[in-house]
Design a protein around this motif. Structure first.
Motif, PDB file in Angstrom:
ATOM      1  N   ALA A   1       4.989  -3.065   0.074  1.00  0.00           N
ATOM      2  CA  ALA A   1       5.097  -2.989   1.531  1.00  0.00           C
ATOM      3  C   ALA A   1       5.265  -1.545   1.987  1.00  0.00           C
ATOM      4  CB  ALA A   1       6.269  -3.836   2.001  1.00  0.00           C
ATOM      5  N   ALA A   2       6.153  -0.797   1.324  1.00  0.00           N
ATOM      6  CA  ALA A   2       6.403   0.589   1.717  1.00  0.00           C
ATOM      7  C   ALA A   2       5.150   1.444   1.594  1.00  0.00           C
ATOM      8  CB  ALA A   2       7.527   1.170   0.864  1.00  0.00           C
ATOM      9  N   ALA A   3       4.299   1.121   0.617  1.00  0.00           N
ATOM     10  CA  ALA A   3       3.070   1.876   0.403  1.00  0.00           C
ATOM     11  C   ALA A   3       1.947   1.449   1.341  1.00  0.00           C
ATOM     12  CB  ALA A   3       2.617   1.731  -1.050  1.00  0.00           C
ATOM     13  N   GLY A   4       2.150   0.370   2.102  1.00  0.00           N
ATOM     14  CA  GLY A   4       1.101  -0.105   2.996  1.00  0.00           C
ATOM     15  C   GLY A   4       0.013  -0.887   2.296  1.00  0.00           C
ATOM     16  N   TRP A   5       0.285  -1.343   1.068  1.00  0.00           N
ATOM     17  CA  TRP A   5      -0.738  -2.082   0.311  1.00  0.00           C
ATOM     18  C   TRP A   5      -0.834  -3.539   0.717  1.00  0.00           C
ATOM     19  CZ3 TRP A   5       1.614   0.119  -4.794  1.00  0.00           C
ATOM     20  CH2 TRP A   5       1.251   1.463  -4.926  1.00  0.00           C
ATOM     21  N   ILE A   6       0.224  -4.080   1.332  1.00  0.00           N
ATOM     22  CA  ILE A   6       0.194  -5.454   1.809  1.00  0.00           C
ATOM     23  C   ILE A   6       0.539  -5.459   3.294  1.00  0.00           C
ATOM     24  CG2 ILE A   6       0.642  -6.558  -0.405  1.00  0.00           C
ATOM     25  CD1 ILE A   6       3.579  -6.696   0.247  1.00  0.00           C
ATOM     26  N   ALA A   7       0.016  -6.455   3.999  1.00  0.00           N
ATOM     27  CA  ALA A   7       0.145  -6.493   5.450  1.00  0.00           C
ATOM     28  C   ALA A   7       1.327  -7.361   5.868  1.00  0.00           C
ATOM     29  CB  ALA A   7      -1.136  -7.053   6.062  1.00  0.00           C
TER      30      ALA A   7
END
Length: 423
Positions: free
Chosen positions: A108-114
């Motif tokens: 989540a922190a990396a923006g890999w999942i929405a």
């Protein structure tokens, strides 16, 4: 996703993993399409084979939105590495990700999942603690799919001979492991004590059971330097020092420890619920002669670490509307029942743990429910991999008598502070 691999039935990997996959008519990897359409679901190897059948039901009902199962390597580290490599590249090969509960914060922190809309999913029907594993920074980023909690397996036949009940406290466990086990030529107590993710779990359970924590504020604050943490790590280290934890257990992962218990070489074992199914088989030396209860703690029932996996929508999903509907389908009651009956995996739907027919078939469900309800997630951090490495290294040094529990906890606090500063 240790619960998907622990049965030890081999390594699964499909050619699609290395060749990539684009469904007929779907945009190429990385190209965003409309809200609905074909999808891929990336997961560690489906060793039970049940997931393919469940997805076949989806495909029959949704011919315009078929899902293709992409099975990554059986190893959690390899699965994570392949997912991270794909996500970092910005590729769109994976639409739905079946991720270990400990990875949610990092992804989540990396923006890999929405982020997901809470009202779209049956969160109120799930066991309450599992929902926390799917959140980060106050937002829902995944939906719990399978859960897990550590349990204490014990030799019922040996305790019955001694007129004893299974231990509810560390003192009772230690006394029985020291006095009863030697009478029958077996080891006292074991868990997963090789330096890997399993030891992180065992160490965290000891700290949590003693009333301590490891990190706070989504990994920004280090809280491990406490009397509770010293007590928890000290409990494990004392066991090896005094001999009621066999030194051989320092080499155990899930399967080695399960096999030792199943072969009749241990009085007590901390492991995941799949052990109950395996140890009840025809090749088990303890079939029909063991039981399972929640983990003990210093003064009563202890605290397990939550295992299992969550379903998330990739930030590069080609058809995110279909992906969210697929997650709702897989976390619905019918699919969750199949998680247990066909996959022999602990579901996240609370009502299934009170189903009389299921309890008759899976007698450990009440104890597992109690374990899950009192369980806690692993430390949340965008740098969870580094956190885990620090915890397992320090815990192993303490258990191997290379460092005192007090010194080990101080060292762990320093190492975790360095990890937290990277944020």
């Amino acid at each position: 996703m240790r619960w998907m691999r622990a049965a030890g039935r081999g390594l699964l990997a499909l050619a699609v993993v290395v060749t990539g996959y684009a469904a007929p008519g779907a945009p190429a990897a990385g190209e965003r399409g409309g809200g609905r359409g074909p999808m891929t679901l990336a997961t560690a190897g489906d060793l039970t084979g049940y997931l393919g059948d469940v997805l076949a039901d989806w495909n029959r009902a949704h011919p315009a939105e078929p899902v293709r199962l992409v099975e990554l390597p059986d190893s959690a580290d390899e699965t994570r590495a392949q997912m991270v490599s794909e996500l970092r590249s910005g590729g769109g090969r994976f639409d739905v990700l079946n991720i270990d509960v400990a990875w949610t914060s990092q992804f989540a922190a990396a923006g890999w999942i929405a982020p997901l809309e809470r009202e779209r999913f049956p969160l109120g029907s799930l066991l309450p603690p599992v929902v926390d594993t799917a959140t980060y920074d106050g937002k829902l980023y995944a939906v719990p799919y399978v859960t897990n909690a550590g349990m204490l397996f014990y030799r019922r036949d040996l305790l019955d001979r001694e007129g004893e009940r299974p231990p509810r406290t560390w003192a009772e466990l230690e006394r029985q492991a020291r006095t009863i086990a030697p009478k029958y030529g077996v080891g006292g107590y074991a868990g997963q004590f090789l330096p890997y993710e399993g030891l992180t779990v065992n160490a965290a359970e000891a700290v949590y059971s003693a009333g301590g924590t490891i990190l706070g504020d989504e990994g920004e604050r280090v809280t491990v330097d406490s009397a509770a943490a010293r007590s928890g790590i000290g409990f494990l280290a004392r066991g090896v020092r005094d001999g009621w934890i066999p030194r051989e257990a320092l080499t155990y992962k899930e399967e080695e420890s399960r096999q030792a218990f199943q072969d009749g070489r241990l009085l007590f074992l901390r492991n995941w619920p799949y052990t109950h199914v395996s140890a009840s088989g025809g090749d088990s030396e303890v079939a029909g002669r063991f039981g399972a209860v929640p983990l003990p703690g210093p003064d009563g029932p202890g605290t397990s670490v939550l295992g299992g996996s969550n379903l998330a929508v990739s930030g590069r999903a080609r058809h995110p509307e279909s992906a969210r509907d697929l997650i709702a389908f897989l976390t619905g009651e019918a699919a969750q029942r199949r998680v247990l009956t066909e996959g022999a995996l602990p579901p996240v739907r609370a009502a299934l743990y009170r189903d009389a027919a299921l309890v008759r078939r899976f007698p450990y469900l009440p104890a597992l429910r109690a374990s899950v309800l009192s369980a806690a997630p692993r430390p949340k951090s965008p740098h969870y991999e580094q956190v885990s490495l620090a915890v397992q290294a320090v815990a192993h040094d303490a258990m191997a008598q290379h460092q005192s529990p007090a010194a080990a906890v101080r060292r762990l606090a320093e190492e975790l502070a360095a990890v937290a500063r990277r944020r």
